[in-house]
Design a protein around this motif. Structure first.
Motif, PDB file in Angstrom:
ATOM      1  N   PHE A 198      12.106  -5.030  12.860  1.00 59.69           N
ATOM      2  CA  PHE A 198      11.500  -4.384  13.605  1.00 59.69           C
ATOM      3  C   PHE A 198      10.272  -6.189  13.367  1.00 59.69           C
ATOM      4  N   THR A 199       9.075  -6.207  13.726  1.00 57.84           N
ATOM      5  CA  THR A 199       8.501  -7.187  14.508  1.00 57.84           C
ATOM      6  C   THR A 199       7.257  -7.279  13.247  1.00 57.84           C
ATOM      7  N   ILE A 200       7.556  -7.748  12.445  1.00 63.27           N
ATOM      8  CA  ILE A 200       7.235  -8.607  10.693  1.00 63.27           C
ATOM      9  C   ILE A 200       7.074 -10.624  10.291  1.00 63.27           C
ATOM     10  N   ASN A 201       5.595 -10.633  11.354  1.00 60.04           N
ATOM     11  CA  ASN A 201       4.805 -11.464  11.440  1.00 60.04           C
ATOM     12  C   ASN A 201       4.310 -11.790   9.541  1.00 60.04           C
ATOM     13  N   ASN A 202       3.761 -11.089   9.649  1.00 56.80           N
ATOM     14  CA  ASN A 202       2.622 -10.985   8.604  1.00 56.80           C
ATOM     15  C   ASN A 202       2.854  -9.298   7.859  1.00 56.80           C
ATOM     16  N   LYS A 203       3.955  -9.264   6.748  1.00 50.52           N
ATOM     17  CA  LYS A 203       3.570  -7.796   6.183  1.00 50.52           C
ATOM     18  C   LYS A 203       1.796  -7.360   5.576  1.00 50.52           C
ATOM     19  N   ASP A 204       0.850  -8.161   5.719  1.00 46.58           N
ATOM     20  CA  ASP A 204       0.074  -8.199   5.234  1.00 46.58           C
ATOM     21  C   ASP A 204      -0.834  -7.055   6.432  1.00 46.58           C
ATOM     22  N   SER A 205      -0.477  -7.395   7.466  1.00 48.45           N
ATOM     23  CA  SER A 205      -0.930  -7.029   8.655  1.00 48.45           C
ATOM     24  C   SER A 205      -0.444  -6.258   9.815  1.00 48.45           C
ATOM     25  N   PHE A 206       1.046  -6.071   9.131  1.00 52.04           N
ATOM     26  CA  PHE A 206       1.977  -5.510   9.296  1.00 52.04           C
ATOM     27  C   PHE A 206       1.493  -4.022   9.709  1.00 52.04           C
ATOM     28  N   PHE A 207       1.276  -3.106   8.974  1.00 49.43           N
ATOM     29  CA  PHE A 207       1.197  -1.967   8.769  1.00 49.43           C
ATOM     30  C   PHE A 207      -0.987  -2.209   9.178  1.00 49.43           C
ATOM     31  N   SER A 208      -1.075  -1.179   9.556  1.00 41.31           N
ATOM     32  CA  SER A 208      -2.502  -1.319  10.323  1.00 41.31           C
ATOM     33  C   SER A 208      -3.743  -0.765   9.240  1.00 41.31           C
ATOM     34  N   ASN A 209      -4.949  -0.784   9.410  1.00 40.63           N
ATOM     35  CA  ASN A 209      -5.493  -0.942   7.759  1.00 40.63           C
ATOM     36  C   ASN A 209      -6.124   0.742   8.013  1.00 40.63           C
ATOM     37  N   SER A 210      -5.477   1.819   9.291  1.00 40.68           N
ATOM     38  CA  SER A 210      -5.414   3.395   9.463  1.00 40.68           C
ATOM     39  C   SER A 210      -4.566   4.031   9.437  1.00 40.68           C
ATOM     40  N   THR A 211      -3.237   2.523   9.232  1.00 40.73           N
ATOM     41  CA  THR A 211      -1.689   3.376   8.870  1.00 40.73           C
ATOM     42  C   THR A 211      -2.027   3.925   7.514  1.00 40.73           C
ATOM     43  N   ARG A 212      -2.007   2.311   7.051  1.00 37.10           N
ATOM     44  CA  ARG A 212      -2.437   2.457   5.731  1.00 37.10           C
ATOM     45  C   ARG A 212      -3.334   3.754   4.338  1.00 37.10           C
ATOM     46  N   SER A 213      -4.514   4.018   4.990  1.00 36.28           N
ATOM     47  CA  SER A 213      -4.975   4.599   4.965  1.00 36.28           C
ATOM     48  C   SER A 213      -4.408   5.971   5.031  1.00 36.28           C
ATOM     49  N   ARG A 214      -3.736   6.282   6.049  1.00 36.50           N
ATOM     50  CA  ARG A 214      -2.816   7.053   6.671  1.00 36.50           C
ATOM     51  C   ARG A 214      -2.021   8.185   5.513  1.00 36.50           C
ATOM     52  N   ILE A 215      -1.584   6.567   4.713  1.00 37.05           N
ATOM     53  CA  ILE A 215      -0.207   5.997   4.034  1.00 37.05           C
ATOM     54  C   ILE A 215      -0.904   7.156   2.546  1.00 37.05           C
ATOM     55  N   VAL A 216      -1.531   6.791   2.492  1.00 38.50           N
ATOM     56  CA  VAL A 216      -2.576   6.878   1.428  1.00 38.50           C
ATOM     57  C   VAL A 216      -3.125   7.917   1.283  1.00 38.50           C
ATOM     58  N   HIS A 217      -3.787   8.297   1.828  1.00 38.82           N
ATOM     59  CA  HIS A 217      -3.756  10.173   1.818  1.00 38.82           C
ATOM     60  C   HIS A 217      -2.658  10.970   2.109  1.00 38.82           C
ATOM     61  N   HIS A 218      -1.727  10.933   1.979  1.00 44.52           N
ATOM     62  CA  HIS A 218      -0.861  11.973   2.309  1.00 44.52           C
ATOM     63  C   HIS A 218      -0.484  11.271   1.017  1.00 44.52           C
ATOM     64  N   VAL A 222     -12.994   3.923  -7.930  1.00 44.98           N
ATOM     65  CA  VAL A 222     -11.506   4.123  -8.400  1.00 44.98           C
ATOM     66  C   VAL A 222     -11.181   3.196  -6.679  1.00 44.98           C
ATOM     67  N   LYS A 223     -10.288   2.044  -6.634  1.00 43.35           N
ATOM     68  CA  LYS A 223     -10.060   1.420  -5.914  1.00 43.35           C
ATOM     69  C   LYS A 223      -8.052   1.380  -5.728  1.00 43.35           C
ATOM     70  N   ILE A 224      -7.665   2.071  -4.857  1.00 47.38           N
ATOM     71  CA  ILE A 224      -6.728   1.886  -4.499  1.00 47.38           C
ATOM     72  C   ILE A 224      -5.933   1.249  -3.851  1.00 47.38           C
ATOM     73  N   HIS A 225      -4.831   0.269  -3.844  1.00 48.22           N
ATOM     74  CA  HIS A 225      -4.141   0.038  -3.145  1.00 48.22           C
ATOM     75  C   HIS A 225      -3.251   0.228  -3.097  1.00 48.22           C
ATOM     76  N   CYS A 226      -2.119   0.382  -1.598  1.00 43.66           N
ATOM     77  CA  CYS A 226      -0.566   0.556  -1.599  1.00 43.66           C
ATOM     78  C   CYS A 226       0.172  -1.016  -1.129  1.00 43.66           C
ATOM     79  N   PRO A 227       0.922  -1.519  -2.026  1.00 41.44           N
ATOM     80  CA  PRO A 227       2.103  -2.257  -2.448  1.00 41.44           C
ATOM     81  C   PRO A 227       2.558  -2.179  -1.025  1.00 41.44           C
ATOM     82  N   TRP A 228       3.555  -3.265  -0.516  1.00 40.54           N
ATOM     83  CA  TRP A 228       4.591  -3.700   0.493  1.00 40.54           C
ATOM     84  C   TRP A 228       5.550  -2.354   0.233  1.00 40.54           C
ATOM     85  N   GLU A 229       6.029  -2.169  -0.611  1.00 42.64           N
ATOM     86  CA  GLU A 229       7.685  -1.686  -0.872  1.00 42.64           C
ATOM     87  C   GLU A 229       7.473   0.094  -0.726  1.00 42.64           C
TER      88      GLU A 229
END
Length: 817
Positions: A136-156, A59-66
């Motif tokens: 906040f400095t948001i040049n690119n929504k895909d890279s604003f949150f790092s991979n480790s931060t995205r994983s930490r949010i999903v784990h939470h 099961v692949k999990i993706h966390c969208p921007w919102e």
């Protein structure tokens, strides 16, 4: 891009987390409810069957921007909003340029030119807020949150999502325990290897970069890329490797001092007055050291042992090094927590565990800091848990003491057997054979009890479990050493009045040259064997497991081409999961080693050198294991090494006390000192160690008269025998009573312990006072940053309000008729 295994099938949505389950699992309803609730929380899920096993589903999990924004705000994650500008004066700039141009290239230094992707965004940060997203400095929504931060949010989110109706029916951990899911992990960023050289084609991903510049054995002499480690694995693992590298570096001066002490003793052992007298005592007959089978031996047969006992110098310097290590680690930790933006994390981001929150949700109290209600554990519940924990610890410690007693009994039985052995070599060196086999058996018992402790000291609380495991393994590892250092030979009695165990076996005595050789042998064998075993279990065992899993795939009819086409999530699934207790095993191994290198360093000064050599291997071994053999762990945050720092401080205090007792009681340093000043040939001519020790050996041996016994194996020999003690001869008015020299030595030993402890503790306190916990320039930078952040937040808010007014003004102008 979709084929790389890092994205959904559409090639756009990045995979932030992977869940694995078996189709044959009966927990379908729980899994369905859990995934339904995950979607309700805003996550996107996509299923994918395994290539090599038809029963496995991913099961692949993706966390969208919102959803990322919502939970980043809820978790108080700090995000960048403007580049940092530092204030530095002209002197520091000039000196930096001069040093850079004058100093030669340091081969130990990490070459950042070889790390092209290691460009840290050095920005001011603030807790993320959707209401102030314009800051906040948001040049690119895909890279604003790092991979480790995205994983930490999903784990939470996975930890707090329910799978059934109920207070505690939540969390991915419970679903893993009941078999609903087989595994849950964030994916690696790709392969750690590449067909093309990194120098010409660059790194494919951060994992590849970590392998090439950190995890390969050829990089053993290089500094660690801590920023990249932290970015990929999280701050908690980054701090572990920072601490391990710092500890290894601080072992260098201690290892040099220990090596100098060893070499000095090695080159001067032939000139030692004490060893000379022992080696020349060919007419001094010692009392038999066992009851039945031991033959008489001359004192000069202990010549080699007397030469080896040379370790009683440089101790204060080595113990002080441990204090310097701990104090400088505080400074290093302060710099890292500032650079990694963890200064205020403990106050803003640390949250309650979901299991605790669910269990005690009905019992609440107001948090005195936040003023908000939070779950609270009642005192009776705390007390009951404490009593269970203490009982478990005492049970395990009693088990260890029982094992030590069994080894002692073995030594008593074995020395009788080895003394009557048919082989001449074993019969001659029966004491060495007894000690050698005893320490090997003791090592096997230590490792066996360590495995048992994992089953009996389980705990939900990380710090509680770590403390219990340390207490048990520390006692398990050091109990036999404490026995040899402070109890062996102390209660054996004297000739004609020996104490016996179970009225059968005579208690073991120290060697005629003292107990220090037994202590040195015990420490050396256990330290070397334990380090070899730990290295095998950390790297060899995962390699064998991964090899066996690949072999099973081949036996199951899987083609080799599948290995090439396997997506990243399936490659990660075939790797080994990180240890159940996270970094506890890694810290525990190093903390126990720290105890070995400090607590009995007076008896074994080569311990820091062995620890240094082991740690040079350990850093790369752990790096290789994390990068290539383990699934990617959840990137967790931390501000320090946790409870381990307090344990290290406790070991430092214990080291001072223990080494004081080792020098005063176990070694012959104090008796020699007393003899040289009080009883030697030059008490009135000034003190010179070797010259004034003439006659010391004869002074330290007492006389025993066997004329009243008629033993067959003693006929034909002199009936006056010697033994190590300070007792009156049998022809005196008080035969076999303690002499005045004994009381002088005892008083000197007690005085030395008090003076040594106060001296070393004074040095430790003085060093701690001289070294501030935080560098002054870091304090200045933090104050300036706090000031600039307030100014920039005010300016950004003012700028936003002006834009809003202009926008509203234009809108009002267009709407006016």
């Amino acid at each position: 891009m979709a084929s790389s295994g890092l994205f959904f099938k559409d090639g756009k949505k990045r995979i932030d987390y992977i869940l694995v389950y078996k189709k044959s699992s009966p927990q379908v309803e729980k899994r369905s409810t859990f995934e339904k609730n995950l979607r309700a929380e805003g996550l996107m899920l996509e299923r994918e069957p395994a290539v090599t096993n038809s029963d496995i589903m991913f099961v692949k999990i993706h966390c969208p921007w919102e959803t990322l924004c919502k939970y980043a705000e809820r978790m108080n994650i700090r995000m960048p909003f403007r580049k940092k500008c530092y204030y530095t004066d002209w002197r520091s700039k000039t000196m930096g340029r001069l040093l850079k141009s004058w100093l030669p290239r340091n081969p130990m230094k990490l070459d950042k030119e070889a790390l092209p992707d290691l460009e840290e965004t050095d920005c001011y940060t603030a807790p993320f807020s959707r209401a102030r997203i314009h800051h906040f400095t948001i040049n690119n929504k895909d890279s604003f949150f790092s991979n480790s931060t995205r994983s930490r949010i999903v784990h939470h989110m996975l930890q707090r999502t329910k799978y059934e109706d109920g207070k505690s029916k939540m969390g991915i951990n419970r679903l893993l325990n009941n078999g609903t899911y087989e595994a849950a992990f964030p994916p690696h960023e790709g392969s750690h290897k590449s067909r093309h050289p990194i120098k010409t084609h660059g790194a494919q991903n951060h994992r590849h970069l970590l392998y090439e510049r950190w995890a390969r054995w050829g990089m053993w002499y290089k500094y660690q890329p801590l920023d990249l480690i932290r970015r990929y694995f999280g701050e908690k693992i980054g701090l572990y490797f920072a601490w391990l590298g710092w500890y290894t570096g601080m072992l260098i001066p201690a290892a040099l001092v220990g090596l100098f002490v060893f070499l000095y003793g090695l080159f001067t052992m032939d000139s030692s007055q004490v060893s000379k007298e022992i080696c020349e005592a060919n007419e001094t007959i010692m009392c038999p050291m066992c009851e039945r089978n031991c033959t008489l031996q001359k004192l000069n047969e202990s010549c080699i042992y007397a030469k080896v006992i040379i370790f009683d110098r440089g101790i204060v310097l080595m113990i002080s090094t441990a204090t310097v290590f701990l104090e400088f680690w505080k400074r290093r930790r302060a710099v890292l927590t500032y650079d990694w933006d963890l200064i205020d994390w403990e106050d803003e981001e640390e949250e309650l565990r979901p299991q605790f929150e669910a269990k005690y949700s009905q019992v609440e109290r107001v948090n005195p800091i936040t003023g908000k209600p939070e779950p609270f554990q009642p005192f009776p519940d705390k007390l009951s848990r404490l009593m269970v924990s203490v009982s478990g610890i005492f049970f395990m410690i009693s088990l260890v003491l029982t094992a030590v007693f069994a080894v002692v009994v073995y030594r008593l039985v074995a020395m009788e057997q080895f003394a009557s052995f048919k082989w001449y070599f074993i019969k001659k060196y029966w004491q060495f054979a007894t000690s050698g086999t005893g320490v090997c058996i003791n090592f096997m018992i230590i490792m066996s009890l360590n495995v048992v402790s994992l089953l009996l000291t389980e705990s939900e609380w990380e710090n509680s479990f770590a403390l219990k495991m340390f207490l048990f393994q520390f006692v398990n590892l050091n109990s036999s050493i404490f026995y040899i250092a402070f109890f062996l030979g102390r209660f054996a009695g004297r000739p004609g009045k020996y104490n016996k165990l179970f009225n059968r076996w005579r208690l073991e005595e120290c060697h005629p040259s003292g107990c220090l050789i037994d202590l040195c042998l015990q420490m050396g064998v256990i330290m070397v064997l334990k380090q070899m075993w730990n290295n095998f279990m950390e790297l060899g065992y995962p390699l064998l497991q991964n090899w066996w899993s690949r072999r099973k795939m081949k036996r199951g009819g899987q083609l080799m081409e599948h290995k090439i086409s396997l997506p990243q999530w399936e490659k990660d699934w075939n790797l080994q999961p990180m240890n159940l207790h996270g970094l506890m095993d890694e810290y525990l191994e190093m903390v126990l080693q720290f105890g070995f290198t400090t607590i009995f360093v007076a008896a074994f000064p080569l311990a820091p050198l062995l620890a240094l050599l082991n740690n040079i291997i350990e850093i790369r071994l752990d790096a290789y294991k994390f990068v290539t053999q383990w699934r990617r762990p959840m990137p967790a945050r931390a501000t320090d090494i946790g409870i381990w720092y307090g344990i290290l401080e406790g070991i430092g205090v214990l080291a001072v006390i223990t080494n004081a007792f080792v020098i005063a009681i176990t070694s012959d340093y104090i008796p020699r000192f007393v003899y040289a000043y009080k009883y030697g040939p030059c008490t009135d001519q000034g003190y010179r160690q070797e010259k004034c020790l003439k006659g010391y050996v004869n002074s330290s041996l007492s006389v025993f008269d066997l004329s009243f016994r008629s033993q067959a194996n003693l006929r034909g020999f002199s009936l006056l025998y010697r033994y190590r003690d300070y007792r009156a001869p049998p022809w005196s008015s008080a035969p076999y009573e303690f002499t005045l020299q004994f009381w002088h030595v005892l008083a000197a030993r007690l005085a030395f312990i008090i003076v040594f402890e106060h001296l070393v503790f004074g040095i430790k306190s003085f060093i701690a006072y001289l070294i501030p916990d935080m560098p002054k320039d870091l304090c200045d930078r933090m104050r300036r940053e706090k000031y600039l952040v307030q100014e920039m937040m005010y300016e950004a808010e003012l700028e936003h309000l002006q834009k809003e007014r202009k926008k509203n003004g234009k809108q009002y102008h267009h709407e006016w008729p």
